[in-house]
Motif scaffolding. Structure first.
Motif, PDB file in Angstrom:
ATOM      1  N   VAL A  80       0.650  -1.274  -0.163  1.00  0.00           N
ATOM      2  CA  VAL A  80      -0.053   0.041   0.080  1.00  0.00           C
ATOM      3  C   VAL A  80       0.864   1.201   0.074  1.00  0.00           C
ATOM      4  N   VAL A  81       0.550   2.251  -0.921  1.00  0.00           N
ATOM      5  CA  VAL A  81       1.302   3.488  -0.911  1.00  0.00           C
ATOM      6  C   VAL A  81       0.325   4.626  -0.573  1.00  0.00           C
ATOM      7  N   GLY A  82       0.638   5.578   0.099  1.00  0.00           N
ATOM      8  CA  GLY A  82      -0.209   6.646   0.487  1.00  0.00           C
ATOM      9  C   GLY A  82       0.275   7.900   0.114  1.00  0.00           C
ATOM     10  N   LEU A  83      -0.522   8.929  -0.561  1.00  0.00           N
ATOM     11  CA  LEU A  83      -0.109   9.961  -1.231  1.00  0.00           C
ATOM     12  C   LEU A  83      -0.887  11.148  -0.309  1.00  0.00           C
ATOM     13  N   THR A  84       0.165  12.029   0.149  1.00  0.00           N
ATOM     14  CA  THR A  84      -0.584  13.016   1.346  1.00  0.00           C
ATOM     15  C   THR A  84       0.445  14.253   1.123  1.00  0.00           C
ATOM     16  N   GLY A  85       0.118  15.331   1.842  1.00  0.00           N
ATOM     17  CA  GLY A  85       0.653  16.535   1.848  1.00  0.00           C
ATOM     18  C   GLY A  85       0.321  17.527   0.872  1.00  0.00           C
ATOM     19  N   GLY A  86       0.623  18.943   1.204  1.00  0.00           N
ATOM     20  CA  GLY A  86       0.101  20.029   0.283  1.00  0.00           C
ATOM     21  C   GLY A  86       0.212  19.826  -1.156  1.00  0.00           C
ATOM     22  N   VAL A  87       1.385  19.319  -1.596  1.00  0.00           N
ATOM     23  CA  VAL A  87       1.654  19.512  -2.892  1.00  0.00           C
ATOM     24  C   VAL A  87       0.677  18.430  -3.830  1.00  0.00           C
ATOM     25  N   PHE A  88       0.175  17.450  -3.142  1.00  0.00           N
ATOM     26  CA  PHE A  88      -0.839  16.714  -3.754  1.00  0.00           C
ATOM     27  C   PHE A  88      -2.212  17.399  -4.304  1.00  0.00           C
ATOM     28  N   ALA A  89      -2.109  18.621  -3.871  1.00  0.00           N
ATOM     29  CA  ALA A  89      -3.191  19.403  -4.418  1.00  0.00           C
ATOM     30  C   ALA A  89      -3.207  19.514  -5.920  1.00  0.00           C
ATOM     31  N   ASN A  90      -1.973  19.104  -6.289  1.00  0.00           N
ATOM     32  CA  ASN A  90      -1.669  19.239  -7.918  1.00  0.00           C
ATOM     33  C   ASN A  90      -2.254  17.976  -8.356  1.00  0.00           C
ATOM     34  N   ARG A  91      -3.288  18.140  -9.344  1.00  0.00           N
ATOM     35  CA  ARG A  91      -4.051  17.061  -9.691  1.00  0.00           C
ATOM     36  C   ARG A  91      -3.191  16.312 -10.792  1.00  0.00           C
ATOM     37  N   LEU A  92      -2.408  17.124 -11.503  1.00  0.00           N
ATOM     38  CA  LEU A  92      -1.470  16.259 -12.371  1.00  0.00           C
ATOM     39  C   LEU A  92      -0.344  15.421 -11.981  1.00  0.00           C
ATOM     40  N   LEU A  93      -0.003  15.926 -10.885  1.00  0.00           N
ATOM     41  CA  LEU A  93       0.698  14.873  -9.906  1.00  0.00           C
ATOM     42  C   LEU A  93       0.069  13.891  -9.343  1.00  0.00           C
ATOM     43  N   LEU A  94      -0.879  14.198  -8.822  1.00  0.00           N
ATOM     44  CA  LEU A  94      -1.678  13.075  -8.216  1.00  0.00           C
ATOM     45  C   LEU A  94      -2.107  11.837  -8.966  1.00  0.00           C
ATOM     46  N   GLN A  95      -2.903  12.294 -10.029  1.00  0.00           N
ATOM     47  CA  GLN A  95      -3.228  11.220 -10.870  1.00  0.00           C
ATOM     48  C   GLN A  95      -2.354  10.713 -11.692  1.00  0.00           C
ATOM     49  N   GLY A  96      -1.338  11.260 -12.057  1.00  0.00           N
ATOM     50  CA  GLY A  96      -0.103  10.631 -12.872  1.00  0.00           C
ATOM     51  C   GLY A  96       0.494   9.694 -12.004  1.00  0.00           C
ATOM     52  N   LEU A  97       0.772   9.806 -10.827  1.00  0.00           N
ATOM     53  CA  LEU A  97       1.529   8.966  -9.657  1.00  0.00           C
ATOM     54  C   LEU A  97       0.539   7.811  -9.232  1.00  0.00           C
ATOM     55  N   ARG A  98      -0.671   8.085  -9.375  1.00  0.00           N
ATOM     56  CA  ARG A  98      -1.643   7.127  -8.897  1.00  0.00           C
ATOM     57  C   ARG A  98      -1.671   5.975  -9.918  1.00  0.00           C
ATOM     58  N   ARG A  99      -1.802   6.562 -11.153  1.00  0.00           N
ATOM     59  CA  ARG A  99      -1.741   5.618 -12.137  1.00  0.00           C
ATOM     60  C   ARG A  99      -0.489   4.921 -12.275  1.00  0.00           C
TER      61      ARG A  99
END
Length: 406
Positions: free
Chosen positions: A331-350
């Protein structure tokens, strides 16, 4: 884009709607967690495991915010019939929230919690996954590290609530002039250029932004480390790249440089640049040098911005995958204010999902410091309800622990 909501603040309609937290062990005492400094949002957690989060209150360094804070706390304590027996706060010694906690302790234990540890546990708490082993990617602008430096590009391994192991991070660079560098990101860009072996030539945007007098000062300051605060902040790296590409040279509101860089990246075709990744450490020097080469070859800055985002995604996925595989974590979690960046959040999640990982991201509380108090309260509850948890003295209280890095 799956259309998932991404909360920035919990206000009317969401606050003080509680988050149910299932804690292992016995019932904890009533805990007040104060949160961070700039996006102060407190949490009042009762013995029933319900954590009531306040609405966004603002910058706790402002005396007016402190007055609002105390009024809101009194009101929520009355509504819920809860009187705090333990106070949890950030471990940053300079935070106004930390000072408030100790000033108002009145003999109650004060639990100091590392900033990124709280982010990670906040994410687990909102998903009802406390106790799940996780590699938490915690990217933000500023968080006080256990080594006394400014963290913000961290990979933490959590196998229980009480502690964490820092298994990866962005390679440290400097903030010339300290906090002021966040408002003038060209200073950070110049430090990163030096680390990448790139001369401060007149054709580079941060060189022009700093000016002749500033260059003279920084040429003395950066090589000697004078007034330079070391950091691993991913947020500050985004700021520096925005300066390097000529996108933003003066930050007038929080996150401006990163917001403008993301907006630009959405219109570009990714230019090929990559971090150097080894033993969990992500070195941005090759990215900085590659972006300079791209600028000088006439590459569109939108393509360079997109390329930078892609490089962050690939480096993070590589580092998190290596750390997770070594620890047997899925399991990997993505947290912290930088992940307000949807481009980063969606790309890394994918990227991580394609690699076979379960990926957790915020949907109930903000990924930024507005969700910090939930993690602080949960960690404090675990510490106070489990006598076997190792803790070390922290003024008149205790603090959660960090395991030695591998």
């Amino acid at each position: 884009d799956r259309g998932d909501q991404l909360p920035m603040r919990r206000s009317r309609g969401y606050a003080p709607l509680p988050v149910s937290v299932s804690l292992p062990g016995g019932a904890p005492p009533v805990i007040l967690a104060i949160g961070g400094d700039l996006k102060t949002t407190f949490c009042l957690m009762g013995t029933d495991g319900y954590a009531h989060m306040s609405s966004h209150l603002g910058d706790m360094a402002d005396p007016r915010t402190q007055t609002c804070f105390e009024g809101a706390l009194d009101h929520l304590a009355f509504m819920t019939d809860r009187r705090p027996e333990v106070i949890a706060c950030d471990m940053h010694p300079g935070y106004a929230t930390t000072a408030w906690a100790h000033r108002n302790a009145a003999g109650r234990p004060v639990v100091a919690v590392q900033h990124h540890h709280a982010h990670a546990v906040s994410l687990l708490a909102e998903h009802g996954r406390l106790g799940t082993p996780v590699i938490a990617v915690t990217y933000d602008g500023t968080g006080y590290g256990t080594d006394g430096t400014i963290w913000g590009g961290e990979l933490l391994a959590l196998t229980d609530l009480a502690g964490f192991t820092r298994v990866g991070h962005l390679r440290p660079f400097a903030l010339p002039g300290g906090d002021g560098a966040a408002r003038r990101p060209a200073r950070i860009a110049l430090d990163l250029l030096s680390r990448a072996g790139v001369d401060w030539a007149a054709d580079l945007a941060p060189v022009a932004a700093v000016g002749e007098d500033g260059l003279h000062i920084l040429a003395q300051q950066i090589p000697r480390g004078l007034g330079c605060v070391p950091t691993t902040s991913m947020g500050r790296l985004f700021d520096a790249v925005a300066s390097l590409l000529g996108v933003c040279q003066e930050v007038t509101y929080e996150g401006q440089a990163a917001v403008e860089l993301e907006h630009l990246a959405r219109t570009g075709r990714p230019y090929a640049v990559d971090f150097r990744v080894a033993d969990g450490v992500m070195d941005p020097a090759p990215v900085v040098a590659g972006l300079v080469a791209g600028l000088r070859s006439g590459t569109d800055i939108a393509d360079l911005a997109a390329g930078f985002h892609g490089a962050v995604i690939r480096a993070t996925a590589a580092a998190a995958t290596a750390c997770a595989r070594a620890a047997g974590i899925t399991v990997v979690g993505l947290t912290g204010g930088v992940f307000a960046n949807r481009l980063l959040l969606q790309g890394l999640r994918r990227e991580l999902t394609d690699g076979g990982f379960e990926v957790l991201a915020h949907r109930v509380v903000p990924c930024n410091d507005g969700g910090l108090a939930l993690g602080q309260a949960t960690i404090a509850a675990a510490l106070m309800s489990n006598a076997d948890v190792a803790a070390v003295p922290e003024r008149n209280g205790i603090c959660a622990s960090e395991s030695p890095a591998r």
